[in-house]
Enzyme design. Structure first.
Site, PDB file in Angstrom:
ATOM      1  CG  ASP A 194     125.360 128.004  82.246  1.00 13.04           C
ATOM      2  OD1 ASP A 194     124.156 127.747  82.026  1.00 13.04           O
ATOM      3  OD2 ASP A 194     125.784 128.398  83.345  1.00 13.04           O
ATOM      4  CG  PHE A 195     122.328 129.461  76.667  1.00 15.72           C
ATOM      5  CD1 PHE A 195     122.890 130.426  75.842  1.00 15.72           C
ATOM      6  CD2 PHE A 195     122.366 128.136  76.265  1.00 15.72           C
ATOM      7  CE1 PHE A 195     123.472 130.078  74.632  1.00 15.72           C
ATOM      8  CE2 PHE A 195     122.953 127.773  75.059  1.00 15.72           C
ATOM      9  CZ  PHE A 195     123.505 128.754  74.253  1.00 15.72           C
ATOM     10  CG  ASP A 213     118.497 121.531  80.550  1.00 14.84           C
ATOM     11  OD1 ASP A 213     119.220 122.471  80.937  1.00 14.84           O
ATOM     12  OD2 ASP A 213     117.648 120.974  81.268  1.00 14.84           O
ATOM     13  CD  GLU A 263     122.429 125.420  79.486  1.00 18.86           C
ATOM     14  OE1 GLU A 263     122.318 124.412  80.226  1.00 18.86           O
ATOM     15  OE2 GLU A 263     122.345 126.588  79.903  1.00 18.86           O
ATOM     16  CD  GLN A 298     121.078 128.807  84.885  1.00 22.55           C
ATOM     17  OE1 GLN A 298     121.598 128.069  84.051  1.00 22.55           O
ATOM     18  NE2 GLN A 298     121.790 129.553  85.711  1.00 22.55           N
ATOM     19  CG  HIS A 325     122.517 140.109  59.567  1.00 22.31           C
ATOM     20  ND1 HIS A 325     122.328 140.046  58.210  1.00 22.31           N
ATOM     21  CD2 HIS A 325     122.958 141.352  59.842  1.00 22.31           C
ATOM     22  CE1 HIS A 325     122.648 141.223  57.689  1.00 22.31           C
ATOM     23  NE2 HIS A 325     123.028 142.039  58.647  1.00 22.31           N
TER      24      HIS A 325
HETATM   25 MN    MN Z   1     119.414 136.427  58.120  1.00 26.11          MN
HETATM   26 MN    MN Z   2     122.025 127.533  81.868  1.00 25.56          MN
END
Ligand code: MN
Ligand code: MN
Length: 277
Positions: A257-258, A248, A251, A267, A125
């Site tokens: 890009d988070f 970073d 990413e 960020q 999951h």
């Molecule tokens: Mn799991």
């Molecule tokens: Mn980001």
């Protein structure tokens, strides 16, 4: 004339349920991308408001009341899953059963639970069953195969599960979380090449004290935990903290890009830091 045609089409779409009407579930649905869709935020923004799913570069964004998933048709796994975790999500519903996601468009392969049988890999999951135990419908949604990727048992049942448990402990201690997870790279395939086995599983977790207006509360002091964990056996008892990375770094290796909706100045600070608590 064109505008009228569009309105007629929209009305028909609403009637047949292609485009969801506004509802409590819909406003909840948007919660899971409140910090931004992990890739191509600008590109996707107008479209994901308009439609529940769309097709772009072999990827489908599926927004459910329980989570959002960018499903990769070419990988046969999610590219990422994004969800909010709060105290109200934690109940006592028992685990459900894995199920094929029949919402995928016909003409594309729909991964079946049996595709993993005897492969040596767990049906792993991304949003865990344990994060959606308030209702049967919530829990069942986590067992759809579009939320699943092949995880080595020692990763899934060991270090990865330990981090999942830690997240729920943070929530029970008075926090709410925004979590994104997925796999990257490849070490093989299942089901005659239809399902990619990722080389690593990664996760980004934003920790906030439970409250309102979450996006606006994220600042340079916000705790952000990121991990990048080898998808191998032999790491069952390794502490998850061993695999911490900066956002970073995640990413850089995922190309995503988070925290896309968080200001660049915030960020740049929280994404450079490696969690040390
Ligand atoms: Mn799991
Ligand atoms: Mn980001």
């Amino acid at each position: 004339m064109k505008r009228i045609a569009c309105r007629v089409l929209l009305a028909v779409a609403l009637m047949v349920g292609v485009v969801p009407s506004r509802s409590v579930a819909q406003s909840q649905t948007n919660l899971h991308l409140a910090l931004g869709a992990p890739s191509g935020e600008r590109q996707f923004a107008s479209r994901y408001r308009a439609a529940r799913t769309f097709h772009k570069a072999n990827q489908y964004l599926i927004q459910r009341p329980q989570y959002a998933v960018m499903y990769s048709l070419s990988l046969g796994t999610p590219a990422w899953v994004s969800w909010h975790l709060g105290f109200a999500d934690l109940g006592s519903v028992p685990r459900g059963d894995f199920a094929t996601d029949t919402s995928l468009p016909s003409g594309f392969y729909r991964v079946r639970p049996e595709d993993y049988t005897n492969s040596g890999y767990d049906r792993g999951h991304m949003i865990p069953s344990g994060d959606r135990t308030a209702t049967v419908a919530d829990n069942d949604a986590t067992f759809l195969m579009t939320n699943i990727l092949p995880q080595a048992p020692d990763n899934n049942q060991g270090v990865w599960a330990d981090l999942e448990i830690y997240c729920r402990e943070l929530v029970r201690a008075g926090n709410e979380l925004y979590i994104v997870s997925g796999g990257r790279g490849t070490i093989g395939t299942l089901a005659a090449g239809r399902i990619n086995i990722p080389a690593y599983t990664w996760k980004v977790i934003v920790v906030l004290p439970a409250g309102d207006r979450d996006l606006a509360r994220i600042d340079v002091n916000t705790r952000v935990i990121a991990v990048d964990i080898p998808n191998t056996n032999g790491i069952r008892d390794v502490p998850w903290r061993t695999y911490r990375a900066s956002v970073d770094q995640v990413e850089a290796v995922t190309g995503l890009d988070f925290l896309a909706r968080v200001s660049q100045s915030v960020q740049s600070i929280v994404e450079a830091r490696i969690d040390d608590r």
